[in-house]
Design an enzyme around this catalytic site. Structure first.
Site, mmCIF file in Angstrom:
data_model
loop_
_atom_site.group_PDB
_atom_site.id
_atom_site.type_symbol
_atom_site.label_atom_id
_atom_site.label_comp_id
_atom_site.label_asym_id
_atom_site.label_seq_id
_atom_site.Cartn_x
_atom_site.Cartn_y
_atom_site.Cartn_z
ATOM 1 N N ASP A 76 0.830 -1.212 0.000
ATOM 2 C CA ASP A 76 0.000 0.000 0.000
ATOM 3 C C ASP A 76 0.860 1.255 0.000
ATOM 4 O OD1 ASP A 76 -1.890 -2.009 0.558
ATOM 5 O OD2 ASP A 76 -3.086 -0.652 1.804
ATOM 6 N N ASP A 99 -9.337 2.033 -8.764
ATOM 7 C CA ASP A 99 -9.317 0.756 -8.054
ATOM 8 C C ASP A 99 -9.158 0.977 -6.548
ATOM 9 O OD1 ASP A 99 -9.084 -2.230 -8.228
ATOM 10 O OD2 ASP A 99 -7.134 -1.813 -7.309
ATOM 11 N N HIS A 111 -9.839 2.347 0.051
ATOM 12 C CA HIS A 111 -8.826 1.760 0.927
ATOM 13 C C HIS A 111 -7.503 2.510 0.946
ATOM 14 C CE1 HIS A 111 -11.444 -1.557 1.759
ATOM 15 N NE2 HIS A 111 -11.524 -1.894 0.476
ATOM 16 N N GLU A 165 -14.355 2.440 -7.175
ATOM 17 C CA GLU A 165 -14.704 1.139 -6.614
ATOM 18 C C GLU A 165 -14.839 1.327 -5.103
ATOM 19 O OE1 GLU A 165 -13.080 -3.469 -6.532
ATOM 20 O OE2 GLU A 165 -11.659 -1.809 -6.365
#
Length: 517
Positions: free
Chosen positions: A193, A224, A228, A261
């Protein structure tokens, strides 16, 4: 009935994406896994030139934009772990090939959108190769690092499995490292990440976005893992980043499109519309499959959708609800509905008449099949039977979608009752309709409450409106109007011949849909 029958048989080419209308506000989009779509050079791997060679097919189908799954260089078959955000994976072609694809698509009024995977990189990206040299490296702060005792003290060692990631242990050590710190990778160890608290990371992606929009001529991005970038406890930071990203994109190319998303509750999706123009409606996708399979609106789909849209509208009245039946991460609707042609046509009816922006996953118009794991959802597109098919990809053998399990495109094109021609008729009618083709038109509930049916009004931004009635069942249904439908005068379109209009009611054939004006 003359107008309805004429509409049903209309397959003339209609304009798709007007250059004066921002991408996404009209039309139907089409998701492509490049590797599986069309092979132009005989190596068995789909490529950019294969898509370019088939733009006329997409135009004929009525598509206004294509979304390409990742095309950047990557060590994986799916390419969601990027090693170079400015390049094209050699398996798919060259940058010149991509430029030609964009130019040829634009000639046909088809916009081009690509997956931008900015949540994480590949382990092989130069940023991570540098960062993994240790805390003194200038790229160290591009990623999220913690020492094991800090991870334990902050109770971060494990995470709950979610719909989009099965990784329970997201902290990973660099092999052979002399330092104790571990990096965070919520999807798996090969996708570290990025750290969006570090301004240089943000600046890099703003630069990348400008490059694709301005220098290459791209029309937008699918983002995408948009939810997150930060952990759930820091979700407001996600909203803030996407607002900034949205401003950068709009400044670089006014009208450029962004779709996120973001899979969570409507109240938690809504803030993402402050920065993103669209977000995918995953809950609706699950509901459509269930009510079509059961042939009854047990989920009260329209009531739910009205609540969702009201929630989104509070944050951004110009929200675009991105609608899907399946995608590259979810079991194909063809398999979920067990290949039942009537059910697949009803699902298409709902997708293409509900308010919002419909997405077709490549091959959905053929009824392609596929169940997890993911590779089975991404099987080769069936252009023709193998003996005649010169462009089918063979990077893997089809397990679910083969010439034995469904008719390839060539056979469906010549069959007026095929799923392909059903999609084509619907899309072309939608493209030419001032309300149905307005992806910002809004849902209004009807007074109709009949078992086995779904009905709703759509009203566009100029005040025009239509009534859409769906019959989910195998039997003809007489749908009786409530006082709110007193303005209805005629059937403008039917998906199945045999509908009729009788003063205070409309007769809808089995598995049919009618548009009433």
């Amino acid at each position: 009935m003359t107008s309805a029958n004429a509409a049903q048989s209309n397959t003339t080419s209609l304009p798709t994406q007007s250059s004066s209308v921002p991408v996404g506000q009209t039309g139907v989009h089409y998701e492509i896994f490049v590797r599986s779509f069309a092979d132009s050079n005989g190596d068995g791997i789909g490529d950019l030139n294969g898509i370019t060679n088939n733009l006329d097919y997409l135009s004929d189908l009525g598509i206004s934009a294509i979304w390409l799954m990742p095309i950047n260089p990557s060590p994986s078959y799916h390419k969601y772990d990027v090693t170079d955000y400015y390049g094209i994976d050699p398996e798919y072609g060259t940058l010149d090939d991509f430029k030609r694809l964009v130019a040829e698509a634009h000639k046909r009024n088809i916009a081009v959108i690509i997956d931008l995977v900015l949540h994480h990189t590949s382990l092989q990206h130069k940023w991570f190769r540098e960062a993994s040299k240790g805390p003194d490296n200038p790229y160290w702060h591009y990623y999220k690092w913690l020492k094991p005792d800090e991870i334990k003290a902050r109770k971060l060692a494990t995470r709950d499995i979610t719909a989009d990631s099965g990784e329970r242990n997201p902290w990973h050590s660099v092999r052979g490292a002399s330092y104790p710190e571990q990096y965070y990778g919520m999807f798996w160890s090969g996708m570290p990440d990025l750290n969006f608290d570090y301004q240089p990371v943000r600046d890099e992606f703003f630069k990348i976005a400008r490059y694709w929009l301005n220098e290459i001529g791209l029309d937008g991005f699918r983002l995408d893992a948009a939810r997150h970038l930060y952990r759930e406890s820091e979700e407001p930071k996600n909203h803030e980043f996407w607002e900034e990203f949205g401003r950068v994109v709009e400044a670089a190319k006014p009208g450029a499109y962004t779709v996120g998303e973001v899979w969570t509750r409507p109240e938690r999706i809504a803030p993402y519309f402050r920065g993103l123009k669209a977000n995918f409606n995953f809950d609706l996708q699950l509901m459509i499959e269930e009510i079509v399979r059961k042939e009854d609106d047990t989920e009260e789909l329209i009531q739910f959708l009205a609540y969702v849209h009201a929630t989104f509208g509070i944050v951004n009245p110009q929200f675009i609800d991105a609608l899907i039946l399946s995608n590259h991460d979810q079991n194909r609707i063809g398999s979920l509905l067990k290949g039942n042609l009537n059910h697949l046509k009803v699902a298409a009816n709902l997708l293409l008449t509900l308010p919002g922006l419909p997405y077709l996953y490549y091959g959905e118009e053929l009824g392609m099949l596929g169940l997890k794991p993911d590779e089975n959802l991404r099987e080769p597109f069936l252009w023709d039977i193998r003996a005649r098919d010169k462009q089918r990809t063979y990077w893997r053998r089809g397990k679910y979608s083969t010439s034995r399990t469904l008719k390839p495109l060539a056979d469906q094109q010549s069959d007026p009752e095929s799923l392909f021609n059903h999609y084509k008729r619907l899309i072309h009618y939608r493209n030419g309709h001032p309300v149905l083709n307005d992806n910002l038109s809004r849902l209004e509930q009807t007074g109709i409450r009949q078992k086995g049916t779904v009905s709703f009004f759509r009203r566009n931004q100029t005040g025009q409106y239509v009534l859409v009635v769906h019959n989910l069942t195998s039997k003809l249904i007489e749908v009786v109007f409530s006082p709110g439908e007193a303005w209805c005068r005629c059937i403008a379109f039917e998906t199945v011949s045999g509908s009729s209009f009788l003063n205070d009611r409309v007769v809808v054939p089995a598995y049919g849909c009618v548009v009433v004006e």
